[in-house]
Write a protein that holds these residues in place. Structure first.
Motif, PDB file in Angstrom:
ATOM      1  N   SER A 120     -70.732 130.804  60.441  1.00 27.91           N
ATOM      2  CA  SER A 120     -70.911 131.831  59.411  1.00 27.91           C
ATOM      3  C   SER A 120     -71.200 133.179  60.057  1.00 27.91           C
ATOM      4  O   SER A 120     -71.628 133.261  61.211  1.00 27.91           O
ATOM      5  N   VAL A 121     -70.963 134.213  59.272  1.00 22.69           N
ATOM      6  CA  VAL A 121     -71.218 135.586  59.697  1.00 22.69           C
ATOM      7  C   VAL A 121     -72.003 136.272  58.595  1.00 22.69           C
ATOM      8  O   VAL A 121     -71.664 136.141  57.414  1.00 22.69           O
ATOM      9  N   THR A 122     -73.033 136.995  58.974  1.00 17.14           N
ATOM     10  CA  THR A 122     -73.783 137.802  58.017  1.00 17.14           C
ATOM     11  C   THR A 122     -73.379 139.253  58.256  1.00 17.14           C
ATOM     12  O   THR A 122     -73.545 139.758  59.371  1.00 17.14           O
ATOM     13  N   ALA A 128     -75.547 138.975  62.036  1.00 17.66           N
ATOM     14  CA  ALA A 128     -75.747 137.635  62.598  1.00 17.66           C
ATOM     15  C   ALA A 128     -74.417 136.897  62.670  1.00 17.66           C
ATOM     16  O   ALA A 128     -73.555 137.063  61.804  1.00 17.66           O
ATOM     17  N   ILE A 129     -74.284 136.098  63.715  1.00 18.56           N
ATOM     18  CA  ILE A 129     -73.150 135.194  63.882  1.00 18.56           C
ATOM     19  C   ILE A 129     -73.739 133.824  64.193  1.00 18.56           C
ATOM     20  O   ILE A 129     -74.470 133.667  65.173  1.00 18.56           O
ATOM     21  N   ASN A 188     -64.321 131.546  70.102  1.00 21.50           N
ATOM     22  CA  ASN A 188     -63.217 130.961  69.358  1.00 21.50           C
ATOM     23  C   ASN A 188     -63.591 131.096  67.884  1.00 21.50           C
ATOM     24  O   ASN A 188     -64.698 130.716  67.492  1.00 21.50           O
ATOM     25  N   ARG A 189     -62.707 131.650  67.080  1.00 21.13           N
ATOM     26  CA  ARG A 189     -63.050 131.874  65.672  1.00 21.13           C
ATOM     27  C   ARG A 189     -63.416 130.564  64.980  1.00 21.13           C
ATOM     28  O   ARG A 189     -64.288 130.539  64.119  1.00 21.13           O
ATOM     29  N   ILE A 214     -59.271 134.613  68.823  1.00 19.61           N
ATOM     30  CA  ILE A 214     -60.527 134.965  69.475  1.00 19.61           C
ATOM     31  C   ILE A 214     -61.204 136.126  68.746  1.00 19.61           C
ATOM     32  O   ILE A 214     -60.547 137.080  68.326  1.00 19.61           O
ATOM     33  N   VAL A 215     -62.524 136.037  68.621  1.00 21.60           N
ATOM     34  CA  VAL A 215     -63.364 137.149  68.164  1.00 21.60           C
ATOM     35  C   VAL A 215     -64.052 137.698  69.407  1.00 21.60           C
ATOM     36  O   VAL A 215     -64.643 136.939  70.179  1.00 21.60           O
TER      37      VAL A 215
END
Length: 184
Positions: free
Chosen positions: A36-38, A46-47, A30-31, A106-107
């Motif tokens: 955070s996202v790298t 990274a998530i 789920n977004r 969704i991701v």
């Protein structure tokens, strides 16, 4: 913001082991569960999830899932991309049906068939999520399977055609990282 609309490297398909399809397991987040996202350009390294949240898995049979993108080309704007994922499911219980009925934003992380390398894992809907664009079932067609499609919404297109998930430590480390996302 400056727009780069120029090529930055050679394009070659020599030596590429092109294989169609996806592996039988994917991850869905789920977004809103992503803290955070790298990333650098189209490489996600990274998530980080919100505490107590996890990634969910989607597993099935050969060709039960499809994923890809379409370019949104304009004469007046930079090209963006609509991400797409479809899956076939045999939903039996009320809980399974409600789960897919309510799924949106969704991701997805899918693994492509072929060589197991740094570019094996593709992230879809990273910036703006994917949203249900259709959900169909006919009791007498295709053994009663439910087909669900998710796409990027109009006006919420992604910057890149595909984001590659790569921790920088190789295929096994990438897979271990994704499996670790499955636990809260």
């Amino acid at each position: 913001m400056a727009c780069n609309t120029s090529l930055t490297a050679n394009i070659s398909t020599c030596g590429v082991n092109a294989v169609k399809g996806l592996r039988l397991k994917a991850w869905a987040l789920n977004r809103s569960d992503i803290a955070s996202v790298t990333k650098t350009a189209n490489v996600v390294s990274a998530i980080t999830r919100v505490a107590t949240k996890k990634a969910f898995t989607i597993e099935g049979f050969k060709d039960f899932m499809n994923a890809g993108y379409d370019a949104v080309v304009s004469d007046t704007m930079v090209t963006k991309f609509t991400h797409y994922l479809s899956l076939n499911a045999f939903l039996a219980t009320a809980a399974e049906k409600a789960n897919i009925d309510k799924a949106d934003d969704i991701v997805w992380i899918v693994e492509r068939n072929g060589d197991k390398d740094a570019s094996s894992f593709i992230v879809l809907g990273l910036q703006n999520g994917t949203w249900k664009s259709s959900q169909t079932k006919r009791a007498n067609d295709d053994n009663g399977k439910t087909t669900v499609e998710f796409t990027t919404r109009e006006g919420m297109e992604e910057e890149y055609s595909e984001y590659v998930f790569d921790t920088g430590s190789g295929y096994s480390a990438n897979l271990a990282y994704l499996v670790a996302l499955e636990t809260a």
